[in-house]
Design a protein around this motif. Structure first.
Motif, short mmCIF file in Angstrom:
data_model
loop_
_atom_site.label_atom_id
_atom_site.label_comp_id
_atom_site.label_asym_id
_atom_site.label_seq_id
_atom_site.Cartn_x
_atom_site.Cartn_y
_atom_site.Cartn_z
N GLN A 111 0.81 -1.21 0.00
CA GLN A 111 0.00 0.00 0.00
C GLN A 111 0.85 1.27 0.00
OE1 GLN A 111 0.20 -2.19 2.39
NE2 GLN A 111 0.72 -1.17 4.32
N GLU A 144 -2.79 1.84 -3.19
CA GLU A 144 -3.22 2.08 -1.83
C GLU A 144 -4.30 1.10 -1.37
OE1 GLU A 144 -2.84 4.32 -4.15
OE2 GLU A 144 -1.36 5.77 -3.41
N ASN A 145 -5.07 0.54 -2.31
CA ASN A 145 -6.16 -0.36 -1.95
C ASN A 145 -5.76 -1.84 -2.03
OD1 ASN A 145 -8.00 1.71 -1.45
ND2 ASN A 145 -8.57 1.84 -3.61
N HIS A 185 -8.49 -4.96 -3.11
CA HIS A 185 -9.78 -4.87 -2.43
C HIS A 185 -10.34 -3.45 -2.58
CE1 HIS A 185 -8.39 -2.66 1.22
NE2 HIS A 185 -7.22 -3.19 0.87
N GLN A 186 -11.61 -3.38 -2.87
CA GLN A 186 -12.26 -2.10 -3.08
C GLN A 186 -13.22 -1.81 -1.94
OE1 GLN A 186 -11.42 -0.13 -5.69
NE2 GLN A 186 -9.93 -1.77 -6.22
N GLU A 187 -13.13 -0.60 -1.40
CA GLU A 187 -14.04 -0.22 -0.33
C GLU A 187 -15.45 -0.01 -0.90
OE1 GLU A 187 -12.68 3.14 1.76
OE2 GLU A 187 -10.80 2.21 2.43
N GLN A 188 -16.46 -0.52 -0.19
CA GLN A 188 -17.86 -0.41 -0.64
C GLN A 188 -18.47 0.90 -0.15
OE1 GLN A 188 -19.16 -2.65 -2.71
NE2 GLN A 188 -17.16 -3.68 -2.70
#
Length: 475
Positions: free
Chosen positions: A124, A130-131, A472-475
């Motif tokens: 990150q 960063e994700n 991973h993607q923040e929802q």
């Protein structure tokens, strides 16, 4: 007379050709061993690959098997030691010591099986990532190929097989032709302790078996202990696959003017004549400060006089035979050469019955003598006087080899100077080159090879590091 087969997939496999296994002290044949072929190697790799893929073991299972095997070895150590003494010529004392080390190696390998891990990668911190999260895992190479020497026929086999299995691999091992029975005994005990058939396979034989192992592209890693000449072949023929090579050495110790000679003398004698000097880290060259050279020589000669030489089956024997008559002839020629060039025999120097060379001490030796600049691999220690510590360090480094060295001094600055400047894989302070604990990273530099043994370090050699990254993607 008993005939032994290869050990493939838990079965004794007979072949058309047999070789004699001799008592190295008397020369008598006491067993016969089947000689493997390239087809046997192929079959062993087939079994090893399928077993490793289809029946993986958990770390807990591996540790439990190794603990049970250690208990079985301990209960049978006298029988195993007798076999080792017969086929290798090492004394019962040395064999029992090696068995205790093998037990420790097994236990360590079982513990390390439960500690195999990777590490977190701070991905990150990379701009644009960063994700993401990243970490590494260690995965087995699959099948390990191993070749072992005659001089440590039980513990060296353990150092190949136990870490390979602990790492999640299966293994095909070729033991030295002179000492196949100890390897067979080790694998049979592992399977009695619960190791599924196929994880550990033994193909005995000559150079053709080794060549077939190298030619099989399904083997992912090679671990070899033996001569520099064969090690070069292993490196050449292994191609893109990784190898660990533990090769020769002409091990040196430095004895400084301030050294504790009462400590150094018995350790040097033990380190030079254990297993009749047939150990890659046996004390061979001793660079001793001129001011204490005569005293150390007298002390060593006194300790040597107390050694019992003879039948390795006698529990009182300290020094047994060399592996072959040819080696005796070579060593005597080197001793004669050294004497002709100005060295003096302070102890030993003769050949006795049963391929035995007396524990020999040469004083006033020099760097150009074969007993100093080549690998002796026999019971010969040479004392070389020096004046300044830099002179001694340079002399140790003036060698194609670099496995381990020792230095005896009470000066911490000198000790650390040696530790930094000696071009070897391990420096033992107030110990000899011969000192080794099985938990240590063990291996050399230069023509002594590369890669490290010791369960933790061997497991790293026998596994691949694999990166796992998650977007991973923040929802």
């Amino acid at each position: 007379m008993r005939e032994y087969g290869l050990h493939i997939g838990g079965q004794s496999v007979k072949t058309a050709k047999l070789a004699d296994v001799t008592n190295k002290f008397t020369g008598e044949v006491f067993a016969r061993i089947c000689v493997g072929t390239a087809d046997n190697v192929r079959d062993a790799v087939d079994v090893a690959r399928d077993t490793q893929r289809i029946h993986p073991l958990t770390p807990t299972q591996i540790q439990a098997i190794f603990v049970r095997a250690a208990d079985l070895i301990r209960a049978r150590r006298q029988t195993i030691a007798r076999t080792m003494a017969l086929e290798s010529g090492m004394t019962i004392k040395d064999a029992l010591g090696e068995i205790e080390r093998a037990i420790h190696t097994l236990v360590l390998s079982g513990e390390e099986a439960k500690r195999i891990s990777g590490h977190v990668v701070p991905i990150q911190s990379t701009p644009g990532m960063e994700n993401r999260m990243a970490f590494t895992i260690r995965v087995p190479v699959g099948v390990v190929g191993a070749i072992t020497p005659f001089n440590a026929p039980f513990n060296n086999v353990c150092h190949k097989i136990a870490p390979a299995i602990a790492a999640g691999n299966a293994i095909v091992l070729k033991p030295a032709p002179a000492t196949p029975l100890s390897a067979l005994a080790f694998v049979e005990i592992l399977e009695e302790a619960g190791l599924p058939a196929g994880f550990a396979n033994i193909v005995t034989g000559d150079a053709d078996v080794g060549a077939a192992l190298l030619a099989d592209q399904r083997i992912g890693f090679y671990s070899f202990t033996g001569s520099e000449k064969v090690g070069a072949i292993v490196k050449r023929d292994s191609g893109f696959r990784r190898v660990a090579l533990e090769l020769g050495n002409n091990s040196a110790c430095i004895v400084c003017a301030d050294a504790d000679l009462e400590l150094a003398a018995p350790l040097i004698v033990r380190g030079g004549y254990r297993k009749a000097g047939q150990v890659c880290v046996s004390v061979q060259r001793v660079y001793v400060h001129r001011s204490v050279a005569a005293r150390l020589g007298d002390m060593l000669a006194s300790h040597i006089a107390k050694l019992k030489v003879g039948d390795p089956l006698d529990p009182e024997t300290d020094v047994g035979p060399l592996i072959t008559a040819e080696k005796c002839v070579e060593l005597l020629a080197w001793i004669d050469e050294a004497v002709s060039a100005g060295a003096r025999i302070a102890a030993g120097g003769r050949r006795l019955d049963g391929n035995i060379i007396e524990p020999t001490l040469l004083v006033d030796a020099s760097q150009s003598m074969s007993v100093v600049c080549k690998e002796v691999f026999g019971p010969v220690i040479s004392l070389v006087p020096f004046g300044e510590i830099d002179e001694a360090i340079d002399a140790v480094n003036d060698s194609p080899y670099g496995l381990q060295s020792g230095i005896f001094t009470t000066n911490i600055d000198v000790a650390f100077k040696a530790a930094r400047r000696l071009n070897v894989g391990g420096v033992n302070i107030n110990e000899t080159s011969n000192t080794r604990g099985d938990i240590m990273p063990y291996g050399g530099v230069k023509h002594s090879g590369f890669g490290r043994e010791g369960p933790y370090y061997a497991i790293r050699e026998m596994t691949d590091e694999r990166l796992v990254m998650i977007n991973h993607q923040e929802q």
